[in-house]
Motif scaffolding. Structure first.
Motif, PDB file in Angstrom:
ATOM      1  N   GLU A  61       0.835  -1.195   0.000  1.00 55.05           N
ATOM      2  CA  GLU A  61       0.000   0.000   0.000  1.00 55.05           C
ATOM      3  C   GLU A  61       0.875   1.253   0.000  1.00 55.05           C
ATOM      4  OE1 GLU A  61      -3.404  -1.896   2.972  1.00 55.05           O
ATOM      5  OE2 GLU A  61      -1.411  -1.323   3.684  1.00 55.05           O
ATOM      6  N   ASN A  62       0.321   2.340  -0.470  1.00 51.30           N
ATOM      7  CA  ASN A  62       0.984   3.631  -0.373  1.00 51.30           C
ATOM      8  C   ASN A  62       0.926   4.102   1.086  1.00 51.30           C
ATOM      9  OD1 ASN A  62       1.571   6.474  -0.497  1.00 51.30           O
ATOM     10  ND2 ASN A  62       0.992   6.473  -2.663  1.00 51.30           N
ATOM     11  N   PRO A  63       2.039   4.511   1.694  1.00 55.16           N
ATOM     12  CA  PRO A  63       1.997   4.924   3.100  1.00 55.16           C
ATOM     13  C   PRO A  63       1.313   6.272   3.327  1.00 55.16           C
ATOM     14  CG  PRO A  63       4.184   5.294   2.213  1.00 55.16           C
ATOM     15  CD  PRO A  63       3.416   4.567   1.159  1.00 55.16           C
ATOM     16  N   TYR A  64       0.967   6.980   2.247  1.00 55.68           N
ATOM     17  CA  TYR A  64       0.353   8.300   2.365  1.00 55.68           C
ATOM     18  C   TYR A  64      -1.158   8.224   2.092  1.00 55.68           C
ATOM     19  CZ  TYR A  64       5.315   9.342   1.852  1.00 55.68           C
ATOM     20  OH  TYR A  64       6.678   9.340   2.008  1.00 55.68           O
ATOM     21  N   ASN A  65      -1.844   9.322   2.409  1.00 51.91           N
ATOM     22  CA  ASN A  65      -3.278   9.490   2.154  1.00 51.91           C
ATOM     23  C   ASN A  65      -4.142   8.613   3.049  1.00 51.91           C
ATOM     24  OD1 ASN A  65      -5.402  10.822   0.769  1.00 51.91           O
ATOM     25  ND2 ASN A  65      -5.733   8.998  -0.482  1.00 51.91           N
ATOM     26  N   GLU A  66      -3.838   8.590   4.340  1.00 54.32           N
ATOM     27  CA  GLU A  66      -4.667   7.849   5.283  1.00 54.32           C
ATOM     28  C   GLU A  66      -6.060   8.478   5.379  1.00 54.32           C
ATOM     29  OE1 GLU A  66      -2.656   7.685   9.021  1.00 54.32           O
ATOM     30  OE2 GLU A  66      -1.200   6.204   8.334  1.00 54.32           O
ATOM     31  N   PRO A  67      -7.150   7.724   5.642  1.00 56.67           N
ATOM     32  CA  PRO A  67      -7.134   6.274   5.861  1.00 56.67           C
ATOM     33  C   PRO A  67      -7.365   5.460   4.589  1.00 56.67           C
ATOM     34  CG  PRO A  67      -9.297   7.110   6.344  1.00 56.67           C
ATOM     35  CD  PRO A  67      -8.477   8.301   5.906  1.00 56.67           C
ATOM     36  N   ASN A  90     -15.851  -1.867  -0.186  1.00 60.71           N
ATOM     37  CA  ASN A  90     -14.834  -0.851   0.084  1.00 60.71           C
ATOM     38  C   ASN A  90     -14.986  -0.219   1.466  1.00 60.71           C
ATOM     39  OD1 ASN A  90     -16.364   1.814  -0.079  1.00 60.71           O
ATOM     40  ND2 ASN A  90     -16.907   0.924  -2.052  1.00 60.71           N
ATOM     41  N   ALA A  91     -13.983   0.519   1.873  1.00 59.46           N
ATOM     42  CA  ALA A  91     -13.931   1.078   3.224  1.00 59.46           C
ATOM     43  C   ALA A  91     -15.048   2.079   3.475  1.00 59.46           C
ATOM     44  CB  ALA A  91     -12.568   1.732   3.450  1.00 59.46           C
ATOM     45  N   ILE A  92     -15.363   2.909   2.487  1.00 57.43           N
ATOM     46  CA  ILE A  92     -16.410   3.919   2.677  1.00 57.43           C
ATOM     47  C   ILE A  92     -17.770   3.246   2.853  1.00 57.43           C
ATOM     48  CG2 ILE A  92     -17.590   5.874   1.610  1.00 57.43           C
ATOM     49  CD1 ILE A  92     -14.965   6.566   0.205  1.00 57.43           C
ATOM     50  N   THR A  93     -18.045   2.230   2.066  1.00 57.58           N
ATOM     51  CA  THR A  93     -19.310   1.513   2.205  1.00 57.58           C
ATOM     52  C   THR A  93     -19.417   0.872   3.584  1.00 57.58           C
ATOM     53  OG1 THR A  93     -19.508   1.095  -0.166  1.00 57.58           O
ATOM     54  CG2 THR A  93     -20.677  -0.400   1.305  1.00 57.58           C
ATOM     55  N   GLN A  94     -18.323   0.268   4.061  1.00 56.67           N
ATOM     56  CA  GLN A  94     -18.352  -0.319   5.399  1.00 56.67           C
ATOM     57  C   GLN A  94     -18.618   0.732   6.463  1.00 56.67           C
ATOM     58  OE1 GLN A  94     -15.417  -3.364   6.395  1.00 56.67           O
ATOM     59  NE2 GLN A  94     -14.882  -3.602   4.230  1.00 56.67           N
TER      60      GLN A  94
END
Length: 345
Positions: free
Chosen positions: A36-42, A236-240
Motif C-alpha cells: 500500500e501507499n503509506p500516504y493518504n490515510e485512511p 470498500n472502506a467507505i461503504t463499510q
C-alpha cells in the motif's frame, strides 16, 4: 443434505486467494505487507475483506451469528455467486417463479445455466408442488422473491418452508422488500433449513441504494463458500463505514418504513378513485402494481410531467400494469394530481 455434492467440483477444490488482510488481522503500528501507499490515510489501506465490524452489528440486529452473513456488492453479487458456486455451466438448471426480479435470469444467461420459469397464478401466488415439479436432478437453485418484484405480494412462511424441505437443492429467498411486510423472514428458519440462502439489502428500507450493499444469510458452510469465491476486497472502506452509521440508526429506518407504509395506504386509496385505474394489487413492498386502461399512454403522460414510474406492461402476467414506488407525501400528491389531470383529458 450433503452440501458439498451440490457445489461445483472445481469450487470444492478451489484454493481461495489469500490477501494480506486475511493473513494478518491483529493491530500493529507499521504495515508493510500489502504494498500500500503509506500516504493518504485512511484510504491508502485495504478494507477488512470480511467486514467483521459490519457483520457484528448486523448480526445483533437480525438475531443471527456473524458467520451466517455474507456482504456483497448489492444483492446482485449474492445472486451471481450462487450460480458460480452451485451451477455447472451448460449442465445444470434453475427454477424460478415468474414474473420476478430480472437479474435471476440475466445471471443464468451469463453463467450459461438453463432458466426455467414457473408462472404464478392470476393472483400472483405459487403452488409449491407445481414449482417442485419443474425441477430435476440437475436443478441446483430455486428462486422465490418474497415480497415479489414486480407483483408486490409476500408469500406465507409455511409455503416457503414446505418448498425448502422438499427441494434437494438450494432455495434462494430474495427478501429485498421484507421490511415492508408483516409475513415474517426466513432468516428465523436457517437452522432448520440448511439449504436456504436469504438475500436482503441496504437499498430499500435502509435508504442506501447508492452504497451497493447486499446481504446473504445462510449456514456457515454456505457462507464459507461465498467467501471462498468472492473477490478479496469486494466491499470498500467507505461503504463499510456508511453501513455502520446506518446500523447505529435503526430507529430512523423504522420511522421511514412506518411513514412509507402510511403513504402506501393513502396512495392506494387515492388511486382507487381514478377512472383510468382498473385494479390495485395488494402490496407487501414499498411499491404498488396497478392495472390501468392504457399503460403506455399514462406512462408517457407522466414522463412528460417529470414523473417516472415503471412500465411493466410487457412483463409476463403484468399486461396493462405500471409499478409505482411509494414516495414522500408531497411526491405522491404530485403523482395523484397528475393522474387526475390525465383522467380529465
Amino acid at each position: 443434505m450433503n452440501l458439498d455434492k451440490l457445489v461445483r467440483p472445481n469450487i470444492c477444490k478451489l484454493t481461495p486467494y489469500s490477501s494480506a488482510r486475511n493473513e494478518f488481522t491483529g493491530s500493529a503500528s507499521i504495515f508493510l505487507d500489502a504494498n500500500e501507499n503509506p500516504y493518504n490515510e485512511p484510504f491508502n489501506r485495504y478494507p477488512d475483506p470480511l467486514q467483521r465490524e459490519v457483520k457484528k452489528r448486523l448480526a445483533a440486529i437480525k438475531g443471527v451469528k456473524p458467520e451466517n452473513i455474507f456482504l456483497g456488492v448489492g444483492s446482485d453479487e449474492g445472486i451471481d455467486l450462487a450460480y458460480r458456486i452451485f451451477c455447472r455451466p451448460g449442465i445444470d438448471n434453475v427454477v424460478a417463479i415468474a414474473p420476478s426480479y430480472g437479474m435471476y435470469e440475466v445471471c443464468a444467461d451469463i453463467n450459461d445455466i438453463e432458466y426455467r420459469r414457473v408462472s404464478l397464478d392470476d393472483n400472483f401466488n405459487f403452488d409449491p408442488d407445481t414449482l417442485l415439479a419443474a425441477t430435476d436432478e440437475n436443478t441446483k437453485l430455486l428462486w422465490i422473491c418474497s415480497p415479489n418484484n414486480p407483483t408486490g405480494n409476500a408469500y406465507p412462511i409455511d409455503m416457503i418452508l414446505k418448498t425448502a424441505q422438499a427441494f434437494n437443492g438450494i432455495l434462494m429467498v430474495d427478501e429485498a422488500y421484507i421490511d415492508f411486510s408483516s409475513k415474517g423472514s426466513m432468516i428465523a428458519y436457517l437452522d432448520q433449513c440448511p439449504n436456504v440462502i436469504v438475500l436482503q439489502t441496504f437499498s430499500k428500507a435502509w435508504g442506501r441504494a447508492g452504497l451497493r450493499l447486499g446481504v446473504a444469510y445462510a449456514s456457515p458452510k454456505i457462507i464459507d463458500y461465498y467467501n471462498k469465491v468472492k473477490y478479496p476486497y469486494n466491499i470498500n472502506a467507505i461503504t463499510q463505514e456508511k453501513a455502520i452509521e446506518a446500523l447505529e440508526n435503526v430507529a430512523k429506518v423504522k420511522a421511514w418504513v412506518d411513514e412509507l407504509l402510511d403513504n402506501r395506504s393513502l396512495l392506494a386509496e387515492a388511486l382507487e378513485k381514478m377512472s383510468c385505474v382498473k385494479h390495485i394489487y395488494p402490496s407487501d413492498a414499498n411499491f404498488l402494481l396497478i392495472r390501468v386502461d392504457d399503460p403506455d399512454c399514462l406512462y408517457n403522460f407522466l414522463c412528460k410531467q417529470g414523473i417516472i414510474v415503471r412500465n411493466r406492461n410487457r412483463v409476463e402476467k403484468c399486461a396493462g400494469c405500471l409499478r409505482i414506488t411509494i414516495g414522500t407525501k408531497d411526491e405522491n400528491a404530485q403523482l395523484i394530481n397528475t393522474i387526475n389531470d390525465y383522467d380529465r383529458k
